[in-house]
Design a protein around this motif. Structure first.
Motif, PDB file in Angstrom:
ATOM      1  N   TYR A  41       0.839  -1.188   0.000  1.00 45.38           N
ATOM      2  CA  TYR A  41       0.000   0.000   0.000  1.00 45.38           C
ATOM      3  C   TYR A  41       0.882   1.248   0.000  1.00 45.38           C
ATOM      4  CZ  TYR A  41      -3.718  -3.217   1.380  1.00 45.38           C
ATOM      5  OH  TYR A  41      -4.610  -4.255   1.422  1.00 45.38           O
ATOM      6  N   ARG A  42       0.316   2.317  -0.493  1.00 42.85           N
ATOM      7  CA  ARG A  42       0.963   3.626  -0.427  1.00 42.85           C
ATOM      8  C   ARG A  42       0.414   4.350   0.796  1.00 42.85           C
ATOM      9  NH1 ARG A  42      -0.173   8.940  -2.655  1.00 42.85           N
ATOM     10  NH2 ARG A  42       1.695   9.952  -3.518  1.00 42.85           N
ATOM     11  N   LYS A  43       1.291   4.786   1.661  1.00 40.84           N
ATOM     12  CA  LYS A  43       0.869   5.453   2.887  1.00 40.84           C
ATOM     13  C   LYS A  43       1.347   6.912   2.860  1.00 40.84           C
ATOM     14  CE  LYS A  43       1.588   5.332   7.939  1.00 40.84           C
ATOM     15  NZ  LYS A  43       2.310   4.641   9.028  1.00 40.84           N
ATOM     16  N   LYS A  44       0.407   7.831   3.042  1.00 45.66           N
ATOM     17  CA  LYS A  44       0.749   9.245   3.134  1.00 45.66           C
ATOM     18  C   LYS A  44       0.459   9.721   4.544  1.00 45.66           C
ATOM     19  CE  LYS A  44       0.055  13.801   1.117  1.00 45.66           C
ATOM     20  NZ  LYS A  44      -0.561  14.615   0.041  1.00 45.66           N
ATOM     21  N   MET A  45       1.455  10.356   5.158  1.00 52.09           N
ATOM     22  CA  MET A  45       1.316  10.854   6.523  1.00 52.09           C
ATOM     23  C   MET A  45       1.331  12.372   6.502  1.00 52.09           C
ATOM     24  SD  MET A  45       4.061   8.068   7.806  1.00 52.09           S
ATOM     25  CE  MET A  45       4.736   8.098   6.137  1.00 52.09           C
ATOM     26  N   ILE A  46       0.255  12.975   6.988  1.00 51.30           N
ATOM     27  CA  ILE A  46       0.132  14.419   6.992  1.00 51.30           C
ATOM     28  C   ILE A  46      -0.314  14.892   8.372  1.00 51.30           C
ATOM     29  CG2 ILE A  46      -0.405  14.583   4.533  1.00 51.30           C
ATOM     30  CD1 ILE A  46      -3.342  14.814   5.244  1.00 51.30           C
ATOM     31  N   GLU A  47      -0.160  16.177   8.614  1.00 50.86           N
ATOM     32  CA  GLU A  47      -0.684  16.808   9.824  1.00 50.86           C
ATOM     33  C   GLU A  47      -1.622  17.926   9.405  1.00 50.86           C
ATOM     34  OE1 GLU A  47       2.678  18.077  12.149  1.00 50.86           O
ATOM     35  OE2 GLU A  47       2.629  16.249  13.356  1.00 50.86           O
ATOM     36  N   LEU A  48      -2.821  17.899   9.936  1.00 50.91           N
ATOM     37  CA  LEU A  48      -3.804  18.941   9.640  1.00 50.91           C
ATOM     38  C   LEU A  48      -4.185  19.667  10.916  1.00 50.91           C
ATOM     39  CD1 LEU A  48      -6.259  17.288   7.102  1.00 50.91           C
ATOM     40  CD2 LEU A  48      -4.316  18.764   6.637  1.00 50.91           C
ATOM     41  N   LYS A  49      -4.283  20.976  10.803  1.00 47.93           N
ATOM     42  CA  LYS A  49      -4.744  21.791  11.918  1.00 47.93           C
ATOM     43  C   LYS A  49      -6.180  22.197  11.637  1.00 47.93           C
ATOM     44  CE  LYS A  49      -3.424  25.669  14.868  1.00 47.93           C
ATOM     45  NZ  LYS A  49      -2.399  26.716  15.119  1.00 47.93           N
ATOM     46  N   TYR A  93      -3.366  17.292  13.927  1.00 43.10           N
ATOM     47  CA  TYR A  93      -3.813  15.906  13.873  1.00 43.10           C
ATOM     48  C   TYR A  93      -2.930  15.116  12.907  1.00 43.10           C
ATOM     49  CZ  TYR A  93      -8.182  17.006  16.327  1.00 43.10           C
ATOM     50  OH  TYR A  93      -9.116  17.373  17.256  1.00 43.10           O
ATOM     51  N   PRO A  94      -2.135  14.162  13.402  1.00 48.61           N
ATOM     52  CA  PRO A  94      -1.374  13.301  12.495  1.00 48.61           C
ATOM     53  C   PRO A  94      -2.292  12.262  11.858  1.00 48.61           C
ATOM     54  CG  PRO A  94      -0.971  12.656  14.759  1.00 48.61           C
ATOM     55  CD  PRO A  94      -1.863  13.866  14.820  1.00 48.61           C
ATOM     56  N   ILE A  95      -2.357  12.277  10.550  1.00 47.39           N
ATOM     57  CA  ILE A  95      -3.283  11.419   9.807  1.00 47.39           C
ATOM     58  C   ILE A  95      -2.496  10.566   8.821  1.00 47.39           C
ATOM     59  CG2 ILE A  95      -5.234  11.405   8.197  1.00 47.39           C
ATOM     60  CD1 ILE A  95      -5.973  14.168   9.395  1.00 47.39           C
ATOM     61  N   SER A  96      -2.846   9.303   8.734  1.00 45.15           N
ATOM     62  CA  SER A  96      -2.263   8.412   7.736  1.00 45.15           C
ATOM     63  C   SER A  96      -3.348   8.013   6.750  1.00 45.15           C
ATOM     64  CB  SER A  96      -1.673   7.162   8.397  1.00 45.15           C
ATOM     65  OG  SER A  96      -0.564   7.492   9.209  1.00 45.15           O
ATOM     66  N   ILE A  97      -3.052   8.189   5.466  1.00 51.71           N
ATOM     67  CA  ILE A  97      -4.001   7.857   4.401  1.00 51.71           C
ATOM     68  C   ILE A  97      -3.403   6.720   3.579  1.00 51.71           C
ATOM     69  CG2 ILE A  97      -5.243   8.713   2.380  1.00 51.71           C
ATOM     70  CD1 ILE A  97      -5.022  11.524   3.598  1.00 51.71           C
ATOM     71  N   PHE A  98      -4.127   5.615   3.464  1.00 53.36           N
ATOM     72  CA  PHE A  98      -3.635   4.428   2.771  1.00 53.36           C
ATOM     73  C   PHE A  98      -4.351   4.297   1.424  1.00 53.36           C
ATOM     74  CE2 PHE A  98      -2.845   3.826   7.201  1.00 53.36           C
ATOM     75  CZ  PHE A  98      -1.676   3.082   7.287  1.00 53.36           C
TER      76      PHE A  98
END
Length: 317
Positions: A41-49, A93-98
């Motif tokens: 899988y491709r995992k993208k890790m972002i932080e959103l305020k 918020y640390p978010i991981s999108i798969f």
């Protein structure tokens, strides 16, 4: 950890092993991960305020819309992880999108390889046309869902095992509410908040429509502008050269309508005209993707040596 999933994909972020990390995208880290079955899988890790709780709820709603999007030209988002509010610091918020892993990298990777003289297996006139059509058809679908992609560039066009394009990395930012017009509550860009708009455009102003750079009212024609830039890059095997390195100077040049000359020896006449229309300074003069998709069925847009049957079969997906 809260989990929101699709098609019974109920995994925790900790259920995955990181195999390798990719160069960071504009807003997040990327990694190739596998689950216990060895599936990639491709995992993208972002932080959103989010700022307010309602923005968190709107993010959940918006990304679940993306999860349910069904088009062969869009990188399929499978699920994501979102921490509980108790585990959040400074409202980040640390978010991981798969999403699906596409094994042949990005269109930007391909362009760099070609420009350096490398021969890329499977890349020919047929796959170039499939890419041109696939991106346009995907954006027609996105606009039909009353969404704006607003992140089209070669690094966000992934290539699957057959070198067919997949749009990835929807932009999770919230521009000024007065800037984007004629959008309902499902418009991704009207509901989310992250980094300021000027930080986003500073990194890749060449792909950014002049109305965004100038903080003027916008609509989905910003994606058409970016498509024109991408077509140029696809045929010339490099980004448009504005003859300057200063990003502010490039922005100013785009805003006043300056565009680089289109090499007539590299770009067929029909595509010269299409590029010119797509990157027009007036958004109302740019064609819709519905119009572009129709035009790509005309004989004048067919490239030499294209496998007609293979191309037509792709357009029917």
């Amino acid at each position: 950890m809260d989990r929101y999933s699709f098609s019974n994909l109920m995994f925790k972020g900790s259920d995955f092993n990181t195999i390798s990390e990719f160069p960071a995208s504009d807003y997040g880290k990327l990694a190739l991960v596998t689950n216990s079955k060895g599936e990639k899988y491709r995992k993208k890790m972002i932080e959103l305020k989010f700022g307010k709780e309602k923005y968190k709820q709107e993010f959940q709603r918006a990304i679940n819309i993306l999860i349910r999007m069904n088009h062969p030209g869009i990188n399929r988002i499978l699920f994501y992880t979102l921490p509980n509010s108790n585990n959040v610091q400074n409202d980040l918020y640390p978010i991981s999108i798969f999403s699906d892993y596409e094994p042949n990298g990005s269109l930007a990777d391909l362009v760099r390889s070609i420009s350096s003289g490398k021969q890329v297996e499977k890349w020919d006139s047929t796959h170039k046309m499939i890419t041109i059509f696939g991106i346009a058809a995907s954006l027609m679908y996105i606009h039909g869902c009353r969404l704006i992609y607003r992140n089209l560039k070669s690094s966000n066009v992934l290539l699957d095992s057959e070198y067919e394009p997949k749009l990835a990395d929807f932009n999770f930012t919230r521009p000024p509410s007065s800037q984007f017009l004629n959008m309902d509550s499902l418009t991704l860009d009207s509901t989310l908040i992250s980094v300021p708009l000027d930080e986003e455009t500073e990194k890749t102003p060449i792909y950014t429509a002049p109305e965004i750079l100038g903080n003027l009212p916008c609509n989905n024609k910003v994606d058409v502008y970016s498509y024109g830039i991408l077509l140029y890059e696809l045929f010339v095997n490099k980004e448009p050269d504005f003859g300057m390195d200063d990003q502010e100077a490039i922005k100013a040049s785009i805003i006043i309508g300056d565009r680089p000359p289109i090499p007539t020896d590299l770009v067929p006449p029909a595509y010269q005209q299409l590029i010119t229309e797509c990157w027009d300074n007036e958004s109302s003069n740019r064609p819709s993707f519905k119009s572009i998709v129709r035009r790509l069925a005309l004989a004048e847009y067919f490239l030499p040596d294209v496998d007609f049957d293979k191309y037509i079969n792709y357009t029917k997906k």
